[in-house]
Scaffold this motif. Structure first.
Motif, PDB file in Angstrom:
ATOM      1  N   MET A  27       9.787   8.583   1.800  1.00 28.62           N
ATOM      2  CA  MET A  27      10.623   8.907   1.722  1.00 28.62           C
ATOM      3  C   MET A  27      11.962   9.681   3.171  1.00 28.62           C
ATOM      4  O   MET A  27      10.783  10.365   4.007  1.00 28.62           O
ATOM      5  CB  MET A  27      12.306  10.280   0.431  1.00 28.62           C
ATOM      6  CG  MET A  27      11.419  11.179   0.556  1.00 28.62           C
ATOM      7  SD  MET A  27      12.223  11.914  -1.021  1.00 28.62           S
ATOM      8  CE  MET A  27      11.457  13.654  -0.250  1.00 28.62           C
ATOM      9  N   ILE A  28      13.059   8.968   3.524  1.00 30.70           N
ATOM     10  CA  ILE A  28      13.591   9.680   5.048  1.00 30.70           C
ATOM     11  C   ILE A  28      14.888   9.919   4.784  1.00 30.70           C
ATOM     12  O   ILE A  28      15.902   8.692   3.991  1.00 30.70           O
ATOM     13  CB  ILE A  28      13.600   8.238   5.885  1.00 30.70           C
ATOM     14  CG1 ILE A  28      11.715   7.997   6.716  1.00 30.70           C
ATOM     15  CG2 ILE A  28      14.743   8.723   6.796  1.00 30.70           C
ATOM     16  CD1 ILE A  28      11.720   7.134   7.059  1.00 30.70           C
ATOM     17  N   GLU A  33      19.844   5.373  -2.166  1.00 35.78           N
ATOM     18  CA  GLU A  33      19.354   4.474  -2.291  1.00 35.78           C
ATOM     19  C   GLU A  33      18.134   3.599  -2.767  1.00 35.78           C
ATOM     20  O   GLU A  33      18.266   3.257  -3.721  1.00 35.78           O
ATOM     21  CB  GLU A  33      21.088   3.649  -2.013  1.00 35.78           C
ATOM     22  CG  GLU A  33      22.014   4.036  -2.962  1.00 35.78           C
ATOM     23  CD  GLU A  33      22.855   4.543  -1.047  1.00 35.78           C
ATOM     24  OE1 GLU A  33      21.741   5.394  -0.318  1.00 35.78           O
ATOM     25  OE2 GLU A  33      24.010   5.218  -1.670  1.00 35.78           O
ATOM     26  N   ALA A  34      17.411   3.602  -1.435  1.00 36.28           N
ATOM     27  CA  ALA A  34      16.140   2.662  -1.453  1.00 36.28           C
ATOM     28  C   ALA A  34      15.488   3.181  -1.379  1.00 36.28           C
ATOM     29  O   ALA A  34      14.163   3.470  -2.465  1.00 36.28           O
ATOM     30  CB  ALA A  34      16.318   2.580  -0.214  1.00 36.28           C
ATOM     31  N   THR A  35      15.263   4.958  -1.440  1.00 37.32           N
ATOM     32  CA  THR A  35      14.696   6.108  -2.588  1.00 37.32           C
ATOM     33  C   THR A  35      14.619   6.372  -4.319  1.00 37.32           C
ATOM     34  O   THR A  35      13.613   5.893  -4.609  1.00 37.32           O
ATOM     35  CB  THR A  35      14.270   7.207  -1.642  1.00 37.32           C
ATOM     36  OG1 THR A  35      14.398   7.593  -0.608  1.00 37.32           O
ATOM     37  CG2 THR A  35      13.554   8.597  -3.046  1.00 37.32           C
ATOM     38  N   SER A  64       0.653  -1.410  -0.283  1.00 35.80           N
ATOM     39  CA  SER A  64      -0.175   0.354  -0.660  1.00 35.80           C
ATOM     40  C   SER A  64       1.111   1.071  -0.004  1.00 35.80           C
ATOM     41  O   SER A  64       0.446   2.485  -0.707  1.00 35.80           O
ATOM     42  CB  SER A  64      -1.129  -0.137   1.537  1.00 35.80           C
ATOM     43  OG  SER A  64      -1.742  -1.223   1.405  1.00 35.80           O
ATOM     44  N   VAL A  65       1.620   1.351   0.566  1.00 35.44           N
ATOM     45  CA  VAL A  65       3.024   2.457   0.366  1.00 35.44           C
ATOM     46  C   VAL A  65       4.285   2.006   1.204  1.00 35.44           C
ATOM     47  O   VAL A  65       4.370   0.454   1.826  1.00 35.44           O
ATOM     48  CB  VAL A  65       2.622   3.443   1.603  1.00 35.44           C
ATOM     49  CG1 VAL A  65       2.067   2.700   3.497  1.00 35.44           C
ATOM     50  CG2 VAL A  65       3.663   4.302   1.675  1.00 35.44           C
ATOM     51  N   ILE A  66       4.868   2.438   0.693  1.00 37.05           N
ATOM     52  CA  ILE A  66       6.875   1.885   0.605  1.00 37.05           C
ATOM     53  C   ILE A  66       7.778   3.165   1.717  1.00 37.05           C
ATOM     54  O   ILE A  66       7.538   3.772   1.097  1.00 37.05           O
ATOM     55  CB  ILE A  66       7.381   1.503  -0.758  1.00 37.05           C
ATOM     56  CG1 ILE A  66       7.001   0.219  -1.101  1.00 37.05           C
ATOM     57  CG2 ILE A  66       8.942   0.892  -0.193  1.00 37.05           C
ATOM     58  CD1 ILE A  66       6.822   0.445  -2.900  1.00 37.05           C
ATOM     59  N   LEU A  67       8.315   2.219   2.515  1.00 35.31           N
ATOM     60  CA  LEU A  67       8.680   3.432   3.481  1.00 35.31           C
ATOM     61  C   LEU A  67      10.265   2.887   2.939  1.00 35.31           C
ATOM     62  O   LEU A  67      10.879   1.906   2.847  1.00 35.31           O
ATOM     63  CB  LEU A  67       9.010   3.373   4.587  1.00 35.31           C
ATOM     64  CG  LEU A  67       9.839   3.975   5.828  1.00 35.31           C
ATOM     65  CD1 LEU A  67       9.065   5.562   5.664  1.00 35.31           C
ATOM     66  CD2 LEU A  67       9.954   3.343   7.505  1.00 35.31           C
ATOM     67  N   ALA A  95      12.288   3.870  -9.117  1.00 31.45           N
ATOM     68  CA  ALA A  95      12.492   3.126 -10.285  1.00 31.45           C
ATOM     69  C   ALA A  95      11.773   2.040 -10.534  1.00 31.45           C
ATOM     70  O   ALA A  95      10.983   1.563 -11.552  1.00 31.45           O
ATOM     71  CB  ALA A  95      13.685   2.513  -9.703  1.00 31.45           C
ATOM     72  N   ALA A  96      11.326   1.789  -9.084  1.00 33.11           N
ATOM     73  CA  ALA A  96      10.203   0.389  -9.763  1.00 33.11           C
ATOM     74  C   ALA A  96       8.742   0.304  -9.705  1.00 33.11           C
ATOM     75  O   ALA A  96       7.862  -0.260  -9.851  1.00 33.11           O
ATOM     76  CB  ALA A  96      10.630  -0.326  -8.231  1.00 33.11           C
ATOM     77  N   THR A  97       8.422   1.258  -9.608  1.00 29.16           N
ATOM     78  CA  THR A  97       7.205   1.767  -9.400  1.00 29.16           C
ATOM     79  C   THR A  97       7.097   3.577  -9.551  1.00 29.16           C
ATOM     80  O   THR A  97       7.063   4.497  -9.087  1.00 29.16           O
ATOM     81  CB  THR A  97       5.967   1.831  -8.460  1.00 29.16           C
ATOM     82  OG1 THR A  97       4.819   2.260  -8.139  1.00 29.16           O
ATOM     83  CG2 THR A  97       6.795   1.857  -7.165  1.00 29.16           C
ATOM     84  N   LEU A  98       5.434   3.910 -10.188  1.00 34.21           N
ATOM     85  CA  LEU A  98       4.966   4.909 -10.876  1.00 34.21           C
ATOM     86  C   LEU A  98       3.940   5.518 -10.464  1.00 34.21           C
ATOM     87  O   LEU A  98       3.644   6.385  -9.782  1.00 34.21           O
ATOM     88  CB  LEU A  98       4.629   5.151 -12.328  1.00 34.21           C
ATOM     89  CG  LEU A  98       6.040   5.387 -13.129  1.00 34.21           C
ATOM     90  CD1 LEU A  98       5.977   5.693 -14.441  1.00 34.21           C
ATOM     91  CD2 LEU A  98       7.551   6.924 -12.425  1.00 34.21           C
TER      92      LEU A  98
END
Length: 329
Positions: A117-118, A101-103, A93-96, A108-111
């Motif tokens: 982001m943190i 690099e993680a951001t 539902s949401v990515i933290l 890149a994986a999803t629009l």
């Protein structure tokens, strides 16, 4: 490995909940994916995750009851793209996404999947169009204006170490971005303070020891750490290398000082994770990332480790200690 009381309670609660919550019910719960550096067994980011989970709980979200939290760990930043793609495939539902690099991997994986982001240094490098209205599927929290933070950190080093003339800058994040070389922001304050800088890039955990050796060989009198999640996760190693090579280390985040670094100046990492939970809550309740402004920190903290100063033979000036928000004995 030490666990906080909150982590122990959370694990116990999850054990009880797993008995009473059918698998099909869990599959219908909102799903928060988290991209993390390190390994769960190492205790890396345990305090930050505790802060995140506790704040979610205060907002009414309890893992295993009405929320699934899917943590994906890696020691290598180049594995983040695959981990981010996995989270998208599981219909998160949401990515933290803590750290640049993680951001970048998540964007890149999803629009479409919302991303929080943190600790981004410059949101423009990861696709944010403006802080007030970020647009797209990305929002979150920054560590503030890097020019101001870097200038203050060099000033504090100059105050702390009489006669300091050379500083090694360890880049635990990529220096080169789409908008240029980030190391350029250090040039002017270093010149004003009469400091010569030696830039050393760290691409993996194995690079930290050679980086300190290079700093020592370059006659640096101190190490300025530009840390990402890898640096935070390996703070004990970094602090140990600083003491071994008799090089005072200053980081951005408090954990490096707790581990034995000399100083840190920057935002409270636990607070960033707590505030990130607020973004997740709003998104799970229907808010769009494009409409949630990117937040900048209102306060920066100077933390000093007096025990480390003593071990390094440094007598810190009273003016610096009075400026410190916290001193660790």
């Amino acid at each position: 490995m030490r666990y906080s009381s909150y982590s122990i309670c959370a694990v116990a609660l999850l054990g009880l909940l797993s008995v009473g919550v059918p698998a099909n019910a869990q599959s219908k719960m909102p799903r928060v994916g988290v991209l993390l550096t390190g390994s769960p067994s190492s205790g890396a980011h345990s305090l930050e995750l505790d802060a995140f989970m506790k704040q979610l709980g205060e907002l009414g979200w309890v893992e295993g009851k009405n929320l699934v939290v899917d943590q994906r760990w890696t020691e290598r930043a180049d594995q983040f793209p695959e981990l981010a793609a996995e989270l998208v495939r599981t219909n998160a539902s949401v990515i933290l996404a803590p750290g640049p690099e993680a951001t970048r991997a998540a964007t890149a994986a999803t629009l479409t999947t919302p991303i929080v982001m943190i600790a981004s240094a410059d949101p423009r490098t990861v696709g944010v169009s403006s802080l007030a209205r970020p647009g797209g599927n990305l929002t979150g929290l920054t560590i503030g204006q890097v020019e101001v933070v870097f200038e203050k950190r060099l000033e504090f080093f100059k105050q702390a170490i009489p006669g300091l003339s050379r500083v090694a800058v360890l880049w635990d994040v990529d220096r080169m971005t789409e908008i240029g070389d980030r190391s350029a922001v250090l040039d002017n304050p270093a010149r004003v303070l009469g400091l010569r800088l030696q830039h050393v890039d760290v691409k993996s955990v194995r690079d930290f020891e050679p980086a300190f050796k290079a700093a020592k060989a370059g006659r640096a009198g101190a190490v300025l750490l530009v840390e990402g999640p890898r640096g935070v996760a390996n703070r004990d190693l970094i602090a140990e290398l600083g003491l071994k090579n008799r090089l005072p280390v200053m980081g951005h985040f408090r954990p490096i000082v707790q581990a034995g670094g000399l100083m840190s100046y920057g935002v409270d990492l636990n607070d960033l994770f707590r505030r990130a939970a607020g973004y997740v809550d709003k998104i799970l309740k229907g808010a769009k990332p494009a409409d949630l402004p990117v937040e900048q920190p209102a306060k920066f903290q100077l933390v000093v480790n007096l025990k480390t100063a003593k071990r390094l033979g440094l007598t810190l000036p009273q003016s610096l200690l009075l400026r410190a928000d916290e001193t660790l004995e």
